[in-house]
Design an enzyme around this catalytic site. Structure first.
Site, PDB file in Angstrom:
ATOM      1  CD  GLU A 182       3.230 -52.800  24.433  1.00  0.00           C
ATOM      2  OE1 GLU A 182       4.216 -52.208  24.923  1.00  0.00           O
ATOM      3  OE2 GLU A 182       3.320 -54.138  24.059  1.00  0.00           O
ATOM      4  N   GLY A 187      -1.383 -46.908  26.970  1.00  0.00           N
ATOM      5  CA  GLY A 187      -1.613 -45.617  28.044  1.00  0.00           C
ATOM      6  C   GLY A 187      -0.684 -45.300  28.907  1.00  0.00           C
ATOM      7  CG  ASN A 204       0.316 -41.951  21.759  1.00  0.00           C
ATOM      8  OD1 ASN A 204      -0.630 -42.554  21.852  1.00  0.00           O
ATOM      9  ND2 ASN A 204       1.529 -42.228  21.756  1.00  0.00           N
ATOM     10  CB  CYS A 206       5.237 -45.290  24.108  1.00  0.00           C
ATOM     11  SG  CYS A 206       4.847 -46.197  22.705  1.00  0.00           S
TER      12      CYS A 206
HETATM   13  O1  TXE Z   1      -3.551 -41.387  29.571  1.00  0.00           O
HETATM   14  P1  TXE Z   1      -4.520 -42.771  30.370  1.00  0.00           P
HETATM   15  P2  TXE Z   1      -3.850 -40.169  29.414  1.00  0.00           P
HETATM   16  C1  TXE Z   1       1.192 -40.841  29.481  1.00  0.00           C
HETATM   17  C2  TXE Z   1       1.663 -39.459  29.182  1.00  0.00           C
HETATM   18  C3  TXE Z   1       0.432 -38.658  29.351  1.00  0.00           C
HETATM   19  C4  TXE Z   1      -0.256 -39.505  30.429  1.00  0.00           C
HETATM   20  C5  TXE Z   1      -1.766 -39.339  30.586  1.00  0.00           C
HETATM   21  O2  TXE Z   1       2.652 -39.233  30.090  1.00  0.00           O
HETATM   22  O3  TXE Z   1       0.713 -37.496  30.069  1.00  0.00           O
HETATM   23  O4  TXE Z   1      -0.170 -40.843  30.209  1.00  0.00           O
HETATM   24  O5  TXE Z   1      -2.542 -39.414  29.618  1.00  0.00           O
HETATM   25  C6  TXE Z   1      -8.345 -44.708  29.490  1.00  0.00           C
HETATM   26  N1  TXE Z   1      -9.913 -47.710  33.309  1.00  0.00           N
HETATM   27  N2  TXE Z   1       0.667 -41.440  28.152  1.00  0.00           N
HETATM   28  O6  TXE Z   1      -4.725 -39.543  30.355  1.00  0.00           O
HETATM   29  O7  TXE Z   1      -5.267 -42.261  31.474  1.00  0.00           O
HETATM   30  C7  TXE Z   1      -8.475 -43.429  28.865  1.00  0.00           C
HETATM   31  O8  TXE Z   1      -9.663 -43.101  28.593  1.00  0.00           O
HETATM   32  C8  TXE Z   1      -9.993 -48.009  31.994  1.00  0.00           C
HETATM   33  C9  TXE Z   1       1.908 -42.282  27.633  1.00  0.00           C
HETATM   34  O9  TXE Z   1      -4.418 -40.087  28.145  1.00  0.00           O
HETATM   35  O10 TXE Z   1      -3.673 -43.847  30.453  1.00  0.00           O
HETATM   36  C10 TXE Z   1      -7.775 -43.710  27.538  1.00  0.00           C
HETATM   37  O11 TXE Z   1      -8.658 -44.238  26.558  1.00  0.00           O
HETATM   38  N3  TXE Z   1      -9.639 -47.334  31.207  1.00  0.00           N
HETATM   39  C11 TXE Z   1       1.389 -43.648  26.654  1.00  0.00           C
HETATM   40  C12 TXE Z   1      -6.584 -44.817  27.894  1.00  0.00           C
HETATM   41  O12 TXE Z   1      -7.291 -45.511  29.169  1.00  0.00           O
HETATM   42  C13 TXE Z   1      -9.081 -45.985  31.443  1.00  0.00           C
HETATM   43  C14 TXE Z   1       0.231 -42.955  25.603  1.00  0.00           C
HETATM   44  C15 TXE Z   1      -5.423 -44.121  28.106  1.00  0.00           C
HETATM   45  O13 TXE Z   1      -5.588 -42.843  29.278  1.00  0.00           O
HETATM   46  C16 TXE Z   1      -9.160 -45.837  32.803  1.00  0.00           C
HETATM   47  C17 TXE Z   1      -0.805 -42.050  26.504  1.00  0.00           C
HETATM   48  C18 TXE Z   1      -9.662 -46.752  33.715  1.00  0.00           C
HETATM   49  N4  TXE Z   1      -9.584 -46.581  35.232  1.00  0.00           N
HETATM   50  C19 TXE Z   1      -0.464 -41.556  27.543  1.00  0.00           C
HETATM   51  N5  TXE Z   1      -8.614 -44.310  32.901  1.00  0.00           N
HETATM   52  C20 TXE Z   1       2.554 -44.156  25.883  1.00  0.00           C
HETATM   53  N6  TXE Z   1       3.561 -44.407  26.405  1.00  0.00           N
HETATM   54  O14 TXE Z   1       2.284 -44.521  24.824  1.00  0.00           O
HETATM   55  C21 TXE Z   1      -8.173 -44.075  31.694  1.00  0.00           C
HETATM   56  N7  TXE Z   1      -8.595 -45.044  30.922  1.00  0.00           N
END
Ligand code: TXE
Length: 483
Positions: free
Chosen positions: A253, A231, A155, A287
């Site tokens: 975060e 994330g 984001n 967020c």
């Molecule tokens: O998030 P992920 P995604 C929320 C928002 C969104 C949901 C999913 O609701 O719909 O999360 O988004 C890496 N080990 N937010 O799929 O999975 C992944 O490759 C290590 C809120 O994008 O949390 C990416 O680089 N890393 C949030 C990062 O983690 C792993 C902002 C984030 O991915 C991993 C974004 C693992 N096992 C999404 N699995 C906010 N509140 O700011 C994934 N990743």
């Protein structure tokens, strides 16, 4: 698919060299899904491990460089980001979908962050104290943590990596950076700028690919001393379990369900401004978004009516189109999640006020109108982070009730209040169970030189940004000398 704007192939950056991946992937423009933004290299576990080893080998040298050297490197990166802010803004708007103005502002901020940490590299110092014992001197110094794994979301694809990479390098750590799968071109563009800043090979590495493979390899590696993640809550908690099991330092975060309280004495026009900006700009994909608007009963109906009017005037469209207020949702999956949350809100009996519809535009993108509901505190729309342009209004009997509602959430990132009462504002600042408070301001939109982060399910570990970043990116050593 149109490939006319195809980004130069985005490759991994490992040990000072550009490498192809084990496989490749495409990132597409959410404003126009026929357009490929980048073809990018995807790493597997073993390529990720080679990046980690490069960072391990680079650490002893980089950690001993002078503050001036580190400041010069960061300053150069910051200068290039600022000089190319418009071009980077276009790339960001194409790949993530925020409006061009928002995207240029983000590129600018990324540059400012590198400049700020260039200064911090020079200012890093310690403390000297008197000992309890005669003739003994005590000092407290800071040292870099080692190899840090930086895992970023989609984001803020320039600013969030910047606020992790810049302090990591400023304090002498070596870096393995993994951008989110949806925004590899932004990650690559940042890495390309960093690659030209005369860092020793292996000090900064870029690995792209899936979270499950590349991200997990970083988290599991015994050679990675610290992990900073932004994330989802689910992924963050998984990372916390794995990293803490091997005693790695962790900073998370995650989500928010941020309240914006509107009291009866508030300037209603200002309150509506704060709500529109906080809830819907950047397509609600922040967020810090204000997804719970908690409004005191006497102004509830007037606030909702004004907000509805403002929402009806918001323009949703292609991120690069002039005059657009809200770009598309980042991808099909997120759009599906937003729609499912809207359906659930209606099913649970939340009152639909405005929006939440799929929109058709001249280009095939993930467009929806911003949505507003009147909800009750127990309903999912008032409890779960949706991460889209969806907000709800909760009615509060009085200020005390509003404060209870504001704190009635598992999250604790940011909380705002609109009021003319200094006393109420100060009380709210003290009693909101969050990491950041805003008075007569939107909950989203923060400065880069002060700490960022929250409490409860929103965050874990030391704060990011500003001088407080040193808490995570350094470790403290206490020295005793008998002289
Ligand atoms: O998030 P992920 P995604 C929320 C928002 C969104 C949901 C999913 O609701 O719909 O999360 O988004 C890496 N080990 N937010 O799929 O999975 C992944 O490759 C290590 C809120 O994008 O949390 C990416 O680089 N890393 C949030 C990062 O983690 C792993 C902002 C984030 O991915 C991993 C974004 C693992 N096992 C999404 N699995 C906010 N509140 O700011 C994934 N990743």
């Amino acid at each position: 698919m149109k490939r006319s704007h195809l980004q130069q192939n985005a490759r991994q950056y490992i040990n000072g060299r550009w490498e192809t991946g084990v496989t490749s992937g495409l990132s597409e423009n959410p404003s126009d899904t026929r357009e490929v933004v980048a073809e990018y290299a995807r790493a597997d576990r073993s390529q990720t491990e080679s990046a980690i080893r490069a960072a391990v080998d680079a650490f002893p040298h980089w950690s001993r460089t002078t503050p001036q050297r580190r400041a010069d490197v960061l300053d150069q990166i910051g200068s290039e980001l600022l000089a190319r802010r418009e071009e980077l803004g276009v790339l960001l708007a194409r790949e993530e979908g925020k409006t061009l103005a928002e995207a240029i502002a983000e590129a600018t901020r990324a540059g400012q962050i590198f400049k700020f940490f260039a200064g911090e590299a020079l200012r890093a110092g310690g403390e000297t104290m008197s000992s309890m014992r005669p003739g003994v001197q005590v000092d407290v110094t800071r040292e870099p943590v080692g190899v840090v794994g930086l895992i970023a979301p989609w984001n803020f694809p320039l600013a969030i990596p910047a606020w992790k990479i810049a302090p990591a390098l400023a304090y002498g750590n070596s870096v393995v950076f993994k951008p989110a799968e949806l925004v590899p071109a932004c990650g690559w563009a940042l890495a390309e700028i960093i690659s030209r800043a005369a860092l020793p090979a292996g000090t900064f590495n870029l690995v792209m690919g899936s979270g499950r493979e590349v991200g997990q390899a970083i988290v599991d590696s015994p050679l990675v001393d610290a992990i900073s993640f932004t994330g989802s809550v689910e992924t963050g908690e998984r990372i916390l379990r794995a990293a803490s099991a091997r005693h790695a330092k962790v900073q998370l975060e995650m989500g928010g369900k941020n309240p914006l309280v509107v009291l009866a004495d508030a300037d209603l026009e200002l309150a509506v401004d704060c709500a529109v900006q906080g809830a819907y700009f950047s397509t609600g994909q922040r967020c810090t978004a204000s997804s719970r608007l908690i409004v005191e009963a006497p102004v509830h109906d007037a606030f909702v009516a004004r907000l509805r009017r403002r929402m009806a005037a918001l323009k949703v469209g292609h991120a690069l189109e002039r005059g657009i207020d809200i770009g598309p949702v980042v991808d099909r999956r997120q759009l599906g999640q937003n729609m499912a949350s809207i359906a659930a809100a209606i099913e649970e009996g939340a009152e639909h006020v405005w929006g939440g519809e799929l929109l058709t535009r001249p280009t095939a993108g993930h467009y929806m109108s911003p949505a507003l509901f009147l909800a009750r505190p127990h309903q999912r729309v008032a409890r779960e982070e949706i991460f889209g342009p969806v907000a709800c209004v909760l009615r509060a009997d009085d200020y005390e009730h509003a404060l209870v509602l504001a704190n009635d959430t598992p999250f604790g990132l940011c909380a705002g209040i609109c009021t003319a009462s200094l006393q109420r504002a100060m009380h709210f600042k003290r009693h909101a169970k969050v990491g950041m408070t805003m008075v007569n301001l939107p909950t989203a939109g923060v400065d880069y030189h002060v700490p960022f982060g929250g409490r409860k399910a929103s965050s874990y570990g030391p704060r990011e940004q500003g001088r407080y970043a040193a808490e995570f990116y350094t470790t403290v050593k206490t020295g005793y000398v008998m002289a």
